[in-house]
Scaffold this motif. Structure first.
Motif, PDB file in Angstrom:
ATOM      1  N   GLN A  84      24.917  39.496 -24.394  1.00  0.00           N
ATOM      2  CA  GLN A  84      24.062  39.503 -23.205  1.00  0.00           C
ATOM      3  C   GLN A  84      24.042  38.127 -22.550  1.00  0.00           C
ATOM      4  N   LEU A  85      23.985  37.083 -23.376  1.00  0.00           N
ATOM      5  CA  LEU A  85      23.982  35.721 -22.842  1.00  0.00           C
ATOM      6  C   LEU A  85      25.307  35.414 -22.157  1.00  0.00           C
TER       7      LEU A  85
ATOM      8  N   PHE B  47      25.468  37.163 -18.793  1.00  0.00           N
ATOM      9  CA  PHE B  47      24.642  36.522 -17.763  1.00  0.00           C
ATOM     10  C   PHE B  47      25.309  35.251 -17.259  1.00  0.00           C
TER      11      PHE B  47
ATOM     12  N   VAL C 104      17.565  36.471 -20.191  1.00  0.00           N
ATOM     13  CA  VAL C 104      18.318  37.112 -21.278  1.00  0.00           C
ATOM     14  C   VAL C 104      17.394  37.670 -22.347  1.00  0.00           C
TER      15      VAL C 104
END
Length: 232
Positions: free
Chosen positions: A163-164, A167, A185
């Motif tokens: 997810q990080l 982003f 996040v």
């Protein structure tokens, strides 16, 4: 008419099960429960839930193993872990294994409700249209499958690391503060410290950068935060 959000509560304290279940129902949620790990894992594997509330200390199968195995099966339902007071290593392991959030016992009911709302809000916004893949250097990211390939080899990332990375890629060239990354996040800005972001950045660099001590893609902007650049 929208369906009620469905919560799975995996907790072995009878009193807490009753208290949380009653409050969740008052808030308009549908609640399912499990009192031990194996049952909780089975329900989470086959059921359709919007959020999983997962205690770490459980009989038969602990919460960390449940979290790891769910993510290993590709189940990305948001997980909020409940940890015992002072168990820092459990918090770190939980996040590394793919948990979305954690809350230390004893906790205030309103804080848990806010964190549930954050996960539900993130789940709604994540349904928007996005690019399915992205390539930089010798790394290919398949957003649809949740896979990362480096030089022909599959790189294993935790759910939060992925997810990080996503982003960062979606905001390439933009300087992102630690607070912004923490909020976007992890979903809120009340984690103990922005050190959480630094730790996950370090993990990503170790796995993706040619030389993690001298990163070419995930850059530190001193005094501000981090920036992703695709070109070396």
């Amino acid at each position: 008419m929208d369906e009620k959000p469905h919560i799975l509560l995996v907790e072995d304290e009878e009193g807490l099960i009753l208290t949380l279940s009653d409050r969740f129902q008052e808030e308009g949620y549908t609640v399912d429960t499990a009192k031990e790990g194996e049952t909780g894992f089975l329900k989470a594997s086959v059921g359709t839930y919007d959020v999983i509330i997962l205690d770490i200390m459980l009989p038969k199968k602990n919460g960390l193993d449940i979290c790891r195995d769910l993510r290993g099966k590709g189940i990305q339902t948001p997980i909020i872990m409940l940890t015992a007071k002072g168990q820092t290593i459990d918090k770190v392991l939980g996040l590394k294994l793919g948990a979305d959030d954690y809350l230390q016992k004893p906790f205030e009911m309103m804080e848990l409700l806010v964190r549930i709302e954050v996960q539900l809000r993130k789940k709604k916004t994540s349904t928007r249209q996005r690019v399915e893949s992205y390539q930089f250097s010798d790394i290919n990211v398949d957003f649809k499958k949740g896979e990362v390939n480096k030089g022909g080899e599959t790189i294993t990332l935790s759910a939060k690391e992925f997810q990080l990375l996503r982003f960062l890629i979606e905001h390439q060239g933009v300087v992102l503060s630690r607070d912004q990354l923490l909020n976007e996040v992890w979903g809120y800005d009340a984690l103990p410290s922005t050190r959480t972001v630094d730790v996950h950045i370090a993990w990503l660099r170790q796995k993706l950068e040619p030389e993690h001590r001298y990163p070419k893609h995930i850059l530190t902007v001193h005094g501000f935060g981090y920036k992703f650049v695709a070109q070396e």
